[in-house]
Design an enzyme around this catalytic site. Structure first.
Site, mmCIF file in Angstrom:
data_model
loop_
_atom_site.group_PDB
_atom_site.id
_atom_site.type_symbol
_atom_site.label_atom_id
_atom_site.label_comp_id
_atom_site.label_asym_id
_atom_site.label_seq_id
_atom_site.Cartn_x
_atom_site.Cartn_y
_atom_site.Cartn_z
ATOM 1 N N ASP A 1 0.851 -1.178 0.000
ATOM 2 C CA ASP A 1 0.000 0.000 0.000
ATOM 3 C C ASP A 1 0.898 1.242 0.000
ATOM 4 O OD1 ASP A 1 -2.466 1.518 0.523
ATOM 5 O OD2 ASP A 1 -3.193 -0.370 1.364
ATOM 6 N N ASP A 61 -3.173 4.695 -2.269
ATOM 7 C CA ASP A 61 -4.242 5.246 -1.435
ATOM 8 C C ASP A 61 -4.676 6.626 -1.951
ATOM 9 O OD1 ASP A 61 -5.570 4.796 1.250
ATOM 10 O OD2 ASP A 61 -4.643 6.724 1.666
ATOM 11 N N GLU A 91 -6.526 3.975 -5.757
ATOM 12 C CA GLU A 91 -7.832 4.196 -5.137
ATOM 13 C C GLU A 91 -8.258 5.598 -5.536
ATOM 14 O OE1 GLU A 91 -9.959 4.221 -0.743
ATOM 15 O OE2 GLU A 91 -8.063 5.248 -1.063
ATOM 16 N N HIS A 136 -11.236 -3.192 3.167
ATOM 17 C CA HIS A 136 -11.226 -2.879 4.609
ATOM 18 C C HIS A 136 -12.048 -1.634 4.950
ATOM 19 C CE1 HIS A 136 -8.305 -0.400 2.658
ATOM 20 N NE2 HIS A 136 -8.270 0.381 3.714
ATOM 21 N N ASP A 137 -12.589 -0.955 3.942
ATOM 22 C CA ASP A 137 -13.378 0.253 4.194
ATOM 23 C C ASP A 137 -14.868 0.043 3.949
ATOM 24 O OD1 ASP A 137 -11.122 1.812 4.739
ATOM 25 O OD2 ASP A 137 -10.864 2.375 2.639
#
Ligand code: NOJ
Length: 567
Positions: A102, A205, A259, A338-339
């Protein structure tokens, strides 16, 4: 060097996302860790995946569970050491699994040495690594009206230097100043560091918010994210991405998935169009918003038709025909991370049709064109946490929204808990359910977040030996993708249906055509199949009702999924 020299292996990959804190604890401190991941690699091999995306394991004070990094080149001690990490990478590569790390570079932690220096004085050389401004009204008001993704103002006042710094997430996540070439060079160094150690790519991210409009103007007031029109997809982000690609990424055999919050298909193509030399894929959010109105906390009833419309739009628009100047784009296929809440609780049914609907969702998604992403636990149909008390939730965003909802919007406790129960990010963060043991085989001691009480019914160990389990079904899906090239490269076309609850599409390349049929409801529905196609034209490949159905024309049963080869 030429970016095209490497094969696009990521198109044939199946990615598994690990959220390390909740995956497997090896040293019994209640927190998942790297040695725990190593223990579970053979499970991943059996599943058939060949890439792992690992959420952050870097040093971090954990204000936002690792998305607030204080050292980009070292490992958080709770997770292990750099030596453990190297061992994990070796073990992955030995098994044919690539590793995607990440990259969190919109912001650092406020405990990162760059920020500590930056904050120390107005003329510190690192001052302009971050976005500092004087306040308005003699410093009494923030420089503009922007609000944070985690609610509240996006500025924090620093009394020492009498200025404010921008933080689009928590105040412990100050935004880096990407207009500063030194910041971009630091990022390149970080990329090189991990690539030289052997990583195979990055999930980037919130990559489309890095560049902020010059002058940081006030935004139009919105219920959430006031100011976002001044940092979403600003033109300079494209220059910066091309710079990273040119100077670093193109020199390695790696891929990037960005993302990108709130992008349209057209905006996405500007990032991933093959002629653009920026990113390889993006995670968009449009399908994650079909059960909300304007904001993730204003939840509305899920209507399958909306989801299908969005899925088809992304499949069609990214093929590049509308915008040949960008070239073709490649989709990232996901329902969970995970969100996000668990997809079976959100788009399926986590009660009576739990197993059938979890399989149906996987069928609808993973035969589309793009790279599949499976989030840990999704392959066993893990459900939302169903927590009942606020204290059971650990996530900063969840607690912030509760406060705002209660204090500013005057919503009742019950109303806020209902929202949180449905949408909290912690729904995805409960420990991986390996077994029916007290802590689900995740740990031998009480974990950092409670285990979902349904671990006795939903766990990997039960499913591993059951040929009808969700886990076995995921294995079948992955195996079928590997067997039929058409499922990787074939064109996508939806077979539109009169029923808003049926979703049928084909994938076609040359003479090969596969038809995917799914029912998103608990009713039996007759599919519309072209009359010219007889039963003999369809070879049944797989489905979620056990026995082969009599005919493709037969009613689709509740949450049924079937896949056929068309002859
Ligand atoms: C997106 C990440 O997925 C999320 O978990 C995090 O809170 C924000 N970006 C900030 O880094």
């Amino acid at each position: 060097m030429n970016a095209m020299k490497y094969e696009k292996w990521y198109k044939e990959a199946v990615v598994y996302q690990i959220y390390p804190r909740s995956f497997q604890d090896s040293n019994q401190d209640g927190i998942g860790d790297i040695q725990g991941i190593i223990q579970r690699l053979d499970y991943l091999v059996k599943l058939g995946i060949n890439v792992v995306w690992l959420s952050p394991v870097y040093k971090s004070p954990n204000d936002d569970n690792g998305y607030d990094i204080s050292d980009y080149t070292d490992i958080l001690s709770e997770f292990g050491t750099l030596e453990d990490w190297k061992q994990m990478l070796g073990e992955m590569h030995k098994r044919g699994i690539k590793l995607v790390m990440d990259l969190v570079a919109n912001h650092t932690s406020d405990e990162h040495p760059w920020f500590v220096e930056s904050k120390s004085s107005l003329d510190n050389p690192k001052r302009d690594y971050y976005i500092w401004r004087k306040g308005k009204n003699n410093g009494r008001k923030p420089p503009n009206n922007w609000t944070s993704f985690f609610t509240g103002k996006a500025w924090e006042y620093d009394p020492h230097t009498n200025e404010y710094y921008l933080h689009l997430f928590s105040k412990k996540q100050p935004d880096l100043n990407w207009e500063n070439p030194k910041v971009r060079n630091e990022t390149k160094e970080i990329l090189r560091y991990w690539l030289d150690l052997g990583v195979d790519g990055f999930r980037c991210d919130v990559i489309n918010i890095f560049s902020k409009k010059e002058g940081l103007p006030n935004g139009k007031w919105k219920i959430a994210l006031t100011g976002s029109e001044h940092y979403l997809n600003e033109p300079k982000i494209h220059e910066y991405l091309r710079e990273l690609k040119r100077d670093v990424l193109s020199k390695y055999d790696c891929f990037t998935v960005g993302e990108t919050v709130f992008v349209t298909t057209m905006e996405a193509l500007e990032y991933v169009g093959e002629k653009r030399e920026e990113l390889d894929m993006v995670f968009h959010f449009e399908h994650m918003a079909v059960d909300t109105i304007n904001n993730k906390w204003f939840i509305t009833k899920f209507k399958p038709k909306k989801l299908v419309k969005v899925l088809s739009k992304w499949q069609e628009d990214l093929n590049g025909r509308k915008h040949p100047e960008f070239g073709e784009g490649w989709n990232a296929l996901y329902f969970e991370n995970h969100d996000q809440p668990r997809s079976v609780s959100r788009f399926g049914c986590d009660g009576v049709y739990w197993q059938t609907s979890a399989k149906m969702l996987a069928t609808a998604l993973y035969f589309q064109k793009g790279t599949p992403y499976i989030y840990q636990g999704q392959e066993i149909g893990m459900t939302n946490a169903h927590f009942v008390r606020l204290e059971q939730y650990k996530d900063i965003e969840t607690h912030n929204i509760y406060k705002i909802g209660r204090s500013m919007l005057h919503f009742t406790h019950k109303r806020m808990m209902k929202k949180i129960k449905y949408m909290s990010r912690d729904n995805a963060r409960t420990p991986m359910q390996w077994t029916n043991e007290k802590y689900a085989g995740f740990s031998k001691t009480s974990p950092w977040i409670e285990v979902n009480p349904n671990k006795n019914v939903i766990n990997a160990s039960l499913q591993q030996t059951d040929p009808d389990s969700i886990l076995s079904y995921y294995k079948q899906i992955i195996a079928l993708r590997k067997k039929h090239r058409v499922l990787i490269h074939g064109e996508y076309r939806e077979w539109r249906q009169p029923s808003p609850n049926l979703y049928i599409y084909e994938r076609k390349e040359d003479a090969e055509c596969i038809v995917v049929m799914t029912n998103f409801s608990r009713k039996s529905i007759l599919p519309r199949i072209p009359n010219v196609l007889a039963r003999e034209n369809f070879e049944y490949l797989m489905g979620n009702y056990g026995m082969q159905p009599l005919s493709p024309h037969q009613q689709m049963r509740p949450y049924e999924a079937r896949v056929y080869l068309l002859k």
